[in-house]
Design an enzyme around this catalytic site. Structure first.
Site, PDB file in Angstrom:
ATOM      1  N   HIS A  46     -57.363  -0.644 -15.770  1.00 53.72           N
ATOM      2  CA  HIS A  46     -57.028   0.844 -15.570  1.00 53.72           C
ATOM      3  C   HIS A  46     -55.596   1.002 -15.864  1.00 53.72           C
ATOM      4  O   HIS A  46     -54.743   1.030 -14.744  1.00 53.72           O
ATOM      5  CB  HIS A  46     -57.265   1.270 -14.286  1.00 53.72           C
ATOM      6  CG  HIS A  46     -57.595   2.927 -13.915  1.00 53.72           C
ATOM      7  ND1 HIS A  46     -56.536   3.411 -13.474  1.00 53.72           N
ATOM      8  CD2 HIS A  46     -58.581   3.640 -14.290  1.00 53.72           C
ATOM      9  CE1 HIS A  46     -56.659   4.855 -13.423  1.00 53.72           C
ATOM     10  NE2 HIS A  46     -57.914   4.746 -13.750  1.00 53.72           N
ATOM     11  N   PHE A  47     -54.837   1.290 -17.037  1.00 52.88           N
ATOM     12  CA  PHE A  47     -55.613   1.410 -18.161  1.00 52.88           C
ATOM     13  C   PHE A  47     -54.994   0.145 -19.010  1.00 52.88           C
ATOM     14  O   PHE A  47     -54.084  -0.415 -18.638  1.00 52.88           O
ATOM     15  CB  PHE A  47     -55.015   2.923 -18.916  1.00 52.88           C
ATOM     16  CG  PHE A  47     -55.925   4.014 -18.214  1.00 52.88           C
ATOM     17  CD1 PHE A  47     -57.050   4.279 -18.454  1.00 52.88           C
ATOM     18  CD2 PHE A  47     -55.103   4.764 -17.379  1.00 52.88           C
ATOM     19  CE1 PHE A  47     -57.546   5.479 -17.902  1.00 52.88           C
ATOM     20  CE2 PHE A  47     -55.710   5.788 -16.741  1.00 52.88           C
ATOM     21  CZ  PHE A  47     -56.827   6.247 -16.901  1.00 52.88           C
TER      22      PHE A  47
END
Length: 145
Positions: A46-47
């Protein structure tokens, strides 16, 4: 009740404990903080190549400090007899303003709106180290001792 005792009574452990310390607690409010470590399990995906703390984790941090820790403090007399607290998040409404990056320390401030029939509702906000508003909202939960 000491703040270390409140933290010890939390029904969480690493890697899902998002409370480092409680700075102050009264019948009406609580202030605590947490530093998001660089190696937290949720940053890996993430991410890609740009990790930020997911909003659901920020909400969890605010709930652990602003609702559960305050709930433990408010039910301390009953808890000392029962030695077990069950918590259920019943609702939340959050607005997010700034990202939280790996290694950042956040401060959670919570004010009790109502505590009745074992339901606790709190106004919470999260600030970064610069005192900037990261998120704020309303969190409610049921407490069973």
């Amino acid at each position: 009740m000491k703040t270390s005792e409140i933290i010890a009574l939390l029904p969480y452990q690493r890697p899902f404990l998002f409370v480092d310390d409680i700075v102050s607690v009264t019948e009406n409010n609580i202030v605590g903080h947490y530093t998001f470590k660089d190696d937290e399990f949720f940053y890996e995906g993430h991410f890609k190549n740009n990790p930020i703390t997911p909003g659901v984790i920020l909400t969890e941090c605010m709930a652990q400090i602003g609702l559960v820790c305050l709930g433990i403090y408010l039910t301390k007399n009953e808890l000392m007899k029962a030695e077990k607290l069950q918590i259920a998040l019943t609702s939340h409404q959050m607005d997010f303003y700034l990202p939280v990056l790996p290694g950042e320390k956040v401060h959670v401030h919570s004010e009790k709106e109502v505590f009745r029939f074992n339901k606790l509702k709190c106004n919470v906000k999260m600030l970064n180290e610069d005192g900037e508003l990261v998120a704020r909202g309303l969190i409610s939960g049921m407490l069973k001792v």
